[in-house]
Design an enzyme around this catalytic site. Structure first.
Site, mmCIF file in Angstrom:
data_model
loop_
_atom_site.group_PDB
_atom_site.id
_atom_site.type_symbol
_atom_site.label_atom_id
_atom_site.label_comp_id
_atom_site.label_asym_id
_atom_site.label_seq_id
_atom_site.Cartn_x
_atom_site.Cartn_y
_atom_site.Cartn_z
ATOM 1 N N LYS A 2 -37.604 -3.693 -57.870
ATOM 2 C CA LYS A 2 -37.389 -5.119 -57.614
ATOM 3 C C LYS A 2 -38.710 -5.883 -57.587
ATOM 4 C CE LYS A 2 -36.514 -6.443 -53.363
ATOM 5 N NZ LYS A 2 -36.005 -6.852 -52.050
ATOM 6 N N LYS A 44 -42.522 -9.383 -52.788
ATOM 7 C CA LYS A 44 -43.749 -9.962 -52.221
ATOM 8 C C LYS A 44 -44.699 -8.871 -51.754
ATOM 9 C CE LYS A 44 -41.279 -13.783 -50.092
ATOM 10 N NZ LYS A 44 -40.572 -14.094 -48.864
ATOM 11 N N LYS A 90 -38.856 -0.532 -45.626
ATOM 12 C CA LYS A 90 -40.004 -1.166 -44.968
ATOM 13 C C LYS A 90 -40.665 -0.239 -43.952
ATOM 14 C CE LYS A 90 -39.238 -6.031 -45.717
ATOM 15 N NZ LYS A 90 -39.115 -7.362 -45.168
HETATM 16 P P1 TYM Z 1 -36.746 -12.746 -48.357
HETATM 17 O O1 TYM Z 1 -37.768 -13.751 -48.010
HETATM 18 O O2 TYM Z 1 -37.156 -11.327 -48.476
HETATM 19 O O3 TYM Z 1 -35.987 -13.137 -49.691
HETATM 20 C C1 TYM Z 1 -35.519 -14.456 -49.869
HETATM 21 C C2 TYM Z 1 -34.405 -14.477 -50.912
HETATM 22 O O4 TYM Z 1 -34.882 -14.034 -52.181
HETATM 23 C C3 TYM Z 1 -34.000 -13.047 -52.700
HETATM 24 N N1 TYM Z 1 -34.806 -12.093 -53.491
HETATM 25 C C4 TYM Z 1 -34.521 -11.740 -54.752
HETATM 26 N N2 TYM Z 1 -33.529 -12.098 -55.583
HETATM 27 C C5 TYM Z 1 -33.527 -11.576 -56.826
HETATM 28 N N3 TYM Z 1 -34.479 -10.707 -57.279
HETATM 29 C C6 TYM Z 1 -35.500 -10.320 -56.479
HETATM 30 N N4 TYM Z 1 -36.443 -9.508 -56.935
HETATM 31 C C7 TYM Z 1 -35.554 -10.843 -55.140
HETATM 32 N N5 TYM Z 1 -36.413 -10.685 -54.097
HETATM 33 C C8 TYM Z 1 -35.925 -11.449 -53.097
HETATM 34 C C9 TYM Z 1 -33.383 -12.382 -51.470
HETATM 35 O O5 TYM Z 1 -32.168 -11.760 -51.790
HETATM 36 C C10 TYM Z 1 -33.214 -13.565 -50.563
HETATM 37 O O6 TYM Z 1 -32.019 -14.261 -50.863
HETATM 38 N N6 TYM Z 1 -33.419 -11.343 -45.119
HETATM 39 C C11 TYM Z 1 -33.607 -12.533 -45.964
HETATM 40 C C12 TYM Z 1 -34.038 -13.709 -45.154
HETATM 41 C C13 TYM Z 1 -33.035 -14.199 -44.185
HETATM 42 C C14 TYM Z 1 -31.764 -14.777 -44.491
HETATM 43 C C15 TYM Z 1 -31.196 -15.121 -43.250
HETATM 44 C C16 TYM Z 1 -31.109 -15.020 -45.689
HETATM 45 C C17 TYM Z 1 -33.144 -14.223 -42.833
HETATM 46 N N7 TYM Z 1 -32.068 -14.775 -42.286
HETATM 47 C C18 TYM Z 1 -29.927 -15.707 -43.191
HETATM 48 C C19 TYM Z 1 -29.830 -15.608 -45.623
HETATM 49 C C20 TYM Z 1 -29.271 -15.935 -44.388
HETATM 50 C C21 TYM Z 1 -34.580 -12.180 -47.067
HETATM 51 O O7 TYM Z 1 -34.388 -11.289 -47.795
HETATM 52 O O8 TYM Z 1 -35.682 -12.920 -47.207
#
Ligand code: TYM
Length: 336
Positions: free
Chosen positions: A198, A201, A115
């Protein structure tokens, strides 16, 4: 016996996509419905501001992610659904944990490197400390399991590490070390345009992902244009070798159709990708359209979502306020 507790979250940055859904959200619903866990599902709006964001859209994006949770099957009667910013103890615990998080470990976080890009010197402290806030999100509930996609495993390791560091430093059994819950074959859903990166977003082209807000026509267009290769559809796993796009599309199909990969090989192996894609469009639209429709309905009148989020926030405050007091007490803080 320890109460099994789930905590997970998603950032309200842009629309949720198929990676978020298959990698995490769908599993959240399964875990909720198993009934073995107390489930906490958070919209992590404080994380969303670690990158440039649109102030005028944050509230809407938060509601939209909550709407996606509900539309996908998260039931506010069974799970607690809340915005991170409504529960101050997340930020409070983050600071306490930040004093124990080693810079050397944070430097190794691949998501920060991705990032921040080439300009790490100009990255905000919030982006750098992102994994510490994530650890606080989890540890403040003493969650036992965290269902996420593969990309979050490193962050989970840090949360486990910080729990152990705290317990050792203060000679207590205060925090539980949370287990990652990385389920199934869709823990990494890849871009529709490049099977080696991957689905994300933040990818510039919207054609790389299927969003939960996309209508049937747009889903069809994206699948038709998805990258494949000139060979016929693989007939067995060995034929995925060197063909990441084929593997990705077939994995997505299997997950959405709720079929095994063997079923998919039997049905489509040896056929053209054009034919496979027609079925993939049908399956994707059939699975996703009801979710999108429900999301749109919820977004048309946000009173219900706002009520659910407010109630969720209150429940979380009732749990986390005494826990943060206890944590500060262990650390030796003054209290009246
Ligand atoms: P975020 O919003 O980036 O992603 C949310 C969830 O989606 C999963 N994910 C994917 N899984 C499979 N293939 C993909 N291409 C893909 N892109 C995203 C991510 O693994 C995630 O589970 N840091 C976290 C947010 C967070 C969080 C937490 C999660 C903040 N605090 C506490 C668990 C517990 C995240 O990646 O958000």
């Amino acid at each position: 016996m320890i109460q099994k507790r789930i905590l997970s979250g998603m950032q309200p940055t842009n629309a949720l996509h198929l990676g978020n859904y298959l990698g995490a959200l769908k599993n959240w619903v399964d875990l909720q419905n198993q009934g073995d866990y107390e489930c906490f599902y958070c919209v992590v709006d404080l994380h969303a501001i670690t990158m440039p964001y649109d102030r005028d859209n944050l509230k809407k994006a938060t509601r939209e992610v909550a709407a996606a949770y509900i539309a996908a099957g998260v039931d506010p009667q069974k799970s607690v659904l809340f915005p991170q910013s409504a529960v101050p103890a997340h930020s409070q615990l983050m600071w306490l944990l930040a004093t124990m998080a080693q810079v050397g470990k944070l430097n190794r976080m691949t998501q920060f490197k991705d990032k921040a890009g080439k300009n790490a010197e100009n990255a905000g402290l919030g982006l750098y400390a992102y994994p510490v806030l994530m650890a606080a999100d989890i540890l403040i509930y003493n969650a036992t399991h965290v269902p996420v996609g593969e990309d979050q495993k490193q962050h989970l390791e840090l949360a486990r590490d910080l729990a152990a560091t705290f317990n050792t430093r203060y000679d207590v059994e205060h925090f539980i070390q949370p287990e990652p819950y990385i389920m199934g074959d869709t823990t990494r859903v890849m871009s529709l345009r490049d099977g080696t990166s991957k689905m994300s977003k933040s990818a510039e082209s919207d054609m790389t992902r299927i969003n939960l807000t996309d209508d049937a026509d747009l889903i069809a267009k994206k699948i038709k244009k998805a990258k494949t290769d000139p060979q016929p559809v693989p007939t067995c796993t060995e034929q995925f070798e060197g063909r990441p796009e084929a593997k990705n599309l077939m994995t997505i199909y299997a997950a959405l159709a709720d079929e095994t990969m063997d079923d998919v090989f039997n049905k489509f192996g040896g056929q053209s990708f054009a034919d496979f894609k027609k079925s993939m469009i049908d399956v994707s639209v059939a699975h996703l359209e009801p979710i999108t429709t429900r999301m749109n309905d919820l977004m048309n009148d946000v009173t219900e979502i706002d009520k659910i989020l407010a109630e969720g926030g209150e429940k979380c405050n009732a749990i986390t306020e005494p826990f943060i007091d206890q944590t500060m007490d262990i650390m030796g803080f003054w209290k009246s």
